[in-house]
Write a protein that holds these residues in place. Sequence first.
Motif, PDB file in Angstrom:
ATOM      1  N   GLN A  78       0.800  -1.225   0.000  1.00  0.00           N
ATOM      2  CA  GLN A  78       0.000   0.000   0.000  1.00  0.00           C
ATOM      3  C   GLN A  78       0.835   1.279   0.000  1.00  0.00           C
ATOM      4  O   GLN A  78       0.296   2.363  -0.225  1.00  0.00           O
ATOM      5  CB  GLN A  78      -0.986   0.004   1.170  1.00  0.00           C
ATOM      6  CG  GLN A  78      -0.373  -0.012   2.529  1.00  0.00           C
ATOM      7  CD  GLN A  78      -1.375  -0.336   3.620  1.00  0.00           C
ATOM      8  OE1 GLN A  78      -2.345  -1.066   3.395  1.00  0.00           O
ATOM      9  NE2 GLN A  78      -1.155   0.198   4.786  1.00  0.00           N
ATOM     10  N   ILE A  80       2.842   4.354  -1.191  1.00  0.00           N
ATOM     11  CA  ILE A  80       2.986   5.111  -2.434  1.00  0.00           C
ATOM     12  C   ILE A  80       4.177   6.068  -2.355  1.00  0.00           C
ATOM     13  O   ILE A  80       4.649   6.553  -3.367  1.00  0.00           O
ATOM     14  CB  ILE A  80       1.701   5.886  -2.795  1.00  0.00           C
ATOM     15  CG1 ILE A  80       1.312   6.861  -1.696  1.00  0.00           C
ATOM     16  CG2 ILE A  80       0.559   4.936  -3.119  1.00  0.00           C
ATOM     17  CD1 ILE A  80       0.182   7.813  -2.059  1.00  0.00           C
ATOM     18  N   ASN A 103       2.669  -0.311  -5.747  1.00  0.00           N
ATOM     19  CA  ASN A 103       1.972   0.958  -5.940  1.00  0.00           C
ATOM     20  C   ASN A 103       2.853   2.167  -5.697  1.00  0.00           C
ATOM     21  O   ASN A 103       2.374   3.296  -5.688  1.00  0.00           O
ATOM     22  CB  ASN A 103       0.760   1.024  -5.006  1.00  0.00           C
ATOM     23  CG  ASN A 103      -0.271  -0.004  -5.387  1.00  0.00           C
ATOM     24  OD1 ASN A 103      -0.725  -0.050  -6.523  1.00  0.00           O
ATOM     25  ND2 ASN A 103      -0.632  -0.859  -4.451  1.00  0.00           N
ATOM     26  N   GLN A 105       4.956   5.327  -5.901  1.00  0.00           N
ATOM     27  CA  GLN A 105       5.036   6.439  -6.839  1.00  0.00           C
ATOM     28  C   GLN A 105       6.284   7.288  -6.608  1.00  0.00           C
ATOM     29  O   GLN A 105       6.817   7.872  -7.539  1.00  0.00           O
ATOM     30  CB  GLN A 105       3.795   7.328  -6.720  1.00  0.00           C
ATOM     31  CG  GLN A 105       2.523   6.624  -7.066  1.00  0.00           C
ATOM     32  CD  GLN A 105       1.294   7.466  -6.754  1.00  0.00           C
ATOM     33  OE1 GLN A 105       1.372   8.671  -6.541  1.00  0.00           O
ATOM     34  NE2 GLN A 105       0.139   6.831  -6.716  1.00  0.00           N
ATOM     35  N   GLU A 125       3.995   2.383 -11.392  1.00  0.00           N
ATOM     36  CA  GLU A 125       3.381   3.594 -10.850  1.00  0.00           C
ATOM     37  C   GLU A 125       4.395   4.680 -10.511  1.00  0.00           C
ATOM     38  O   GLU A 125       4.029   5.792 -10.173  1.00  0.00           O
ATOM     39  CB  GLU A 125       2.582   3.258  -9.585  1.00  0.00           C
ATOM     40  CG  GLU A 125       1.490   2.223  -9.786  1.00  0.00           C
ATOM     41  CD  GLU A 125       0.349   2.723 -10.655  1.00  0.00           C
ATOM     42  OE1 GLU A 125       0.075   3.937 -10.643  1.00  0.00           O
ATOM     43  OE2 GLU A 125      -0.256   1.903 -11.361  1.00  0.00           O
TER      44      GLU A 125
END
Length: 150
Positions: A78, A80, A103, A105, A125
């Motif tokens: 989870q 980012i 995920n 980023q 991502e």
Amino acid sequence: ENCKIKGSGLIHLLNSGLDKTLISLNLKQCNSLTNHHLSKLLNSVENLKQLNIEGVHKVNDKIIKSLDRGHLEKLCNQLIYLNISGTGISDNLFDILIKDMINLQYLSIRETNISSSLNSLNCRELTHLDLSFCYFDNNFIIDVLCNTCQ
């Protein structure tokens, strides 16, 4: 930017219910924190999406011994945003973590000894990658990014 929070204060905050609601945590330069404190944090938070432990020098690969692997996998899935710049984390630990960061980023690993585990980086991502002051062959990182970020 010296953080004055002590490990016991962080644990107290988590015990007050933040472990259920916390989604972003910036512990940049909190130099009094250790593997023990961070492992308690990581083993208890449920919804963390952003973690900044830049400059927390006492955090290193030995933290893996006290982490719940199942919970860590969920947390990595989870995340980012992750900034582990200037920590003692190396390829040994990062290679374990990066495989589940699907995920992610934002990643900053500046001033670390991380290099070869970038081969496992999932760039689907990823929009920000900070590699400044990392010491590896420029051709190596270009090859890694070209091969993993297609």
